[in-house]
Design an enzyme around this catalytic site. Structure first.
Site, PDB file in Angstrom:
ATOM      1  N   ASP A 108      -5.805   2.114  -3.985  1.00  0.00           N
ATOM      2  CA  ASP A 108      -7.048   1.883  -3.242  1.00  0.00           C
ATOM      3  C   ASP A 108      -7.388   3.059  -2.328  1.00  0.00           C
ATOM      4  O   ASP A 108      -8.454   3.071  -1.721  1.00  0.00           O
ATOM      5  CB  ASP A 108      -6.996   0.563  -2.463  1.00  0.00           C
ATOM      6  CG  ASP A 108      -5.920   0.516  -1.395  1.00  0.00           C
ATOM      7  OD1 ASP A 108      -5.088   1.446  -1.326  1.00  0.00           O
ATOM      8  OD2 ASP A 108      -5.898  -0.466  -0.620  1.00  0.00           O
TER       9      ASP A 108
ATOM     10  N   SER B 126       0.829  -1.202   0.000  1.00  0.00           N
ATOM     11  CA  SER B 126       0.000   0.000   0.000  1.00  0.00           C
ATOM     12  C   SER B 126       0.867   1.257   0.000  1.00  0.00           C
ATOM     13  O   SER B 126       1.655   1.468  -0.904  1.00  0.00           O
ATOM     14  CB  SER B 126      -0.962  -0.031   1.194  1.00  0.00           C
ATOM     15  OG  SER B 126      -1.877   1.022   1.136  1.00  0.00           O
TER      16      SER B 126
ATOM     17  N   ASP C  45      -0.981   1.289  -4.699  1.00  0.00           N
ATOM     18  CA  ASP C  45      -1.857   0.230  -5.218  1.00  0.00           C
ATOM     19  C   ASP C  45      -3.253   0.755  -5.539  1.00  0.00           C
ATOM     20  O   ASP C  45      -4.167  -0.023  -5.801  1.00  0.00           O
ATOM     21  CB  ASP C  45      -1.931  -0.960  -4.275  1.00  0.00           C
ATOM     22  CG  ASP C  45      -2.584  -0.637  -2.943  1.00  0.00           C
ATOM     23  OD1 ASP C  45      -2.396   0.491  -2.450  1.00  0.00           O
ATOM     24  OD2 ASP C  45      -3.266  -1.508  -2.370  1.00  0.00           O
TER      25      ASP C  45
END
Length: 607
Positions: free
Chosen positions: A328, A172, A326
């Protein structure tokens, strides 16, 4: 017998002496001994031995003092070639093998499948290929996204291909030193109880890691590349969540050296946004994250927006968007007024969640799609402004959730996706629709772009839009303090600190009495006035919330599930009546937040 094996007594004596000299912890000695003597670690024995001969005690203690755990997002940590507390082929391999063994045992059958994707981090492609080989060796068909792709695309792929599980290789927004695996269930959401604990048991007891050669599996069809298929279907599904309205907005987008451009740019184009520019200094996919402050690509960090805001002012852009590596999570910056050459400011995760909740609910209301069965979702450490906005639209707010978007995904499936409107968490995670079960930076970019265009047409700034919410529902100010506690000593300090908040919490914070302590581990509420306890409804987890006597003001404390730190969430609020003068109200709450932070830090230092 190898040289290392013949010298084992000498090596074991050396680590025993290092422990006696205070250079290694007891737990590190136990784990190093296992890696030296047990057959399952034979491939790493020589490297461990060389570290011992070189007397790299600090490094050995760092990477062996514990066994890297599964947290809220899977197994995450610093990469190093050896170590039970590091990300390497062994710990990644154990994770995949444990998952494979559990799914085979729990689900069974001859047609098991797993989707796998990876981000731009160092060794992500290598770890993804390793995981694929392990799943294939366990009898799984592997659907492989063989290019840098977003975490929500992996969640979507699990659902689209009807997989039994999924693996996303990413850490992340962590520093470049880190990597991780996020493990997904057949729902497309990250694994939940009881599956998570059962998988951990399999991981911890893993002996042999069985790996099929990736190239052979690809050649014979046991690994299938599905990148193009998922790209097309993901954009179709996310674009179906669009709202009608203006599309005249000039957007500057930063992928922060991550995967986001492959999802965000085509999604915005599909939604009708023709004036989208990728911020060039952050465009290169790179695990070093070279052009962001501190090389940490975290959209929660306002510093990552400084240079893009300069470019936005010069170029006449209406909004700056940034997604983490990533893709998100979403970060947003916008001008304070309608003057794009004027002063700009970023929004924190709670503020983005609030304006998106208002936007989604208002558009759903316009379309006649609201009723009391509809609902939004937030976590316990996400602003209560979300709940108040939902109430103003007469829809439900499911908000008694532990930290982690997997719990939001769980509610979507439990309460029914047809009535789901919007999910949000304070750490910049947002979701609409039914197409996946994890937060999605790409669809959040689409929603913010739609809002930016609508506000531009109305002659209002995004910050003015938020201010209207504050005047309606009361000014809310939230702040997050992270206290890092590295290594074995840090873990012990974390445990002492959480115990102190439970046994002897502060009597007041920011000169406001602490009225009660909610302990979600014991599921009890304790009154500070008389010490009485009462049952606490809600989830069970290592979270403490201290409610202050002034309603709407509270502090939440929890250890991070992914990093060696304790997180302190501070929540303050004034009534709508006291929030009409936002300048004065903001000053009051800024002072209160600063006082809360000072008191919390002082308490933590004494423990």
């Amino acid at each position: 017998m190898s040289t290392t094996e013949t010298n084992q007594p000498e090596l074991l004596q050396a680590i025993d002496k290092a422990q006696k000299d205070g250079k290694l912890t007891e737990s590190a000695v136990q784990n190093i001994t296992a890696w030296l003597t047990e057959d399952r670690y034979a491939d790493y024995r020589d490297v461990v031995a060389q570290h011992i001969r070189d007397e790299k005690w600090q490094k050995l203690d760092d990477v062996f003092w514990t066994i890297i755990p599964f947290g809220t997002g899977g197994r995450r940590g610093r990469m190093y070639e050896i170590g039970s507390n590091a990300i390497n082929d062994r710990t990644i391999g154990e994770s995949a093998q444990g998952l494979a063994d559990y799914v085979v045992q729990h689900v069974g059958g001859d047609d098991l499948s797993c989707a796998i994707a990876y981000d731009t981090r160092h060794k992500s492609r290598h770890f993804a290929e390793l995981c694929a080989g392990i799943m294939v060796a366990a009898g799984f068909k592997v659907y492989f996204l063989d290019d840098y792709r977003a975490t929500p695309q992996l969640s979507f792929a699990v659902r689209e291909k009807d997989c039994d599980c999924g693996i996303m290789v990413t850490a992340s927004h962590n520093p470049p030193s880190d990597n991780a695996v996020k493990v997904y269930w057949s729902t497309g959401g990250q694994v939940l109880p009881p599956h998570d604990k059962a998988i951990i048991d399999k991981v911890m007891s893993c002996q042999d890691i069985r790996v099929a050669p990736f190239d052979e599996a690809l050649a014979d069809g046991r690994v299938e590349i599905i990148t193009d298929e998922i790209d097309t279907k993901f954009i179709d599904a996310a674009a179906a969540c669009r709202f009608e309205g203006p599309r005249d907005a000039k957007i500057l987008y930063s992928p922060l050296h991550g995967v986001g451009a492959a999802a965000v740019v085509p999604l915005l184009k599909r939604d009708g946004f023709d004036d989208v520019t990728v911020y060039e200094p952050h465009a290169e996919p790179s695990g070093d994250f070279p052009n962001v402050p501190g090389h940490v690509s975290n959209p929660e960090n306002t510093a990552v927006f400084e240079k893009p805001i300069e470019a936005a002012k010069a170029g006449g852009f209406d909004v700056v968007l940034a997604t983490d590596p990533d893709c998100d999570r979403l970060g947003v910056a916008a001008p304070l007024t309608t003057d794009v050459q004027g002063e700009w400011a970023t929004f924190n995760g709670n503020q983005i969640g609030a304006i998106l909740t208002q936007f989604v609910l208002s558009k759903a209301k316009e379309a006649g799609k609201l009723n009391p069965q509809k609902y939004v979702i937030k976590t316990l450490v996400t602003t209560e402004l979300i709940r108040r906005i939902a109430a103003s639209f007469d829809v439900r707010c499911e908000g008694d959730l532990l930290v982690g978007f997997k719990y939001i995904a769980e509610v979507v499936d439990r309460e029914g996706p047809d009535d789901f409107l919007f999910g949000t968490e304070e750490s910049h995670g947002y979701l609409v629709g039914q197409y996946c079960r994890d937060k999605d930076g790409a669809v959040a970019c689409m929603l913010i772009s739609e809002l930016a265009a609508e506000l531009k047409a109305a002659g209002k700034s995004m910050h003015e839009y938020l201010n209207d919410l504050y005047r309606q529902h009361g000014l809310h100010r939230e702040s997050l303090v992270n206290v890092f506690m590295e290594g074995s000593e840090g873990m012990a300090a974390m445990q002492r600190l959480m115990a102190a908040f439970r046994s002897d919490p502060p009597k007041s914070l920011a000169s406001i009495d602490v009225a009660a302590v909610r302990d979600y581990q014991a599921n009890t509420t304790t009154s500070i006035a008389d010490g009485s306890t009462s049952p606490l409804a809600g989830p069970n987890g290592n979270l403490i919330i201290m409610d202050l006597a002034d309603e709407g003001n509270y502090v939440a404390v929890r250890p991070s599930g992914t990093e060696p730190k304790v997180k302190f969430y501070m929540f303050t609020r004034l009534s709508p009546e006291l929030s009409q003068d936002l300048g004065q109200a903001g000053k009051t709450l800024d002072e209160r937040v600063a006082s809360l932070e000072a008191d919390i830090r002082a308490f933590a230092q004494k423990v």
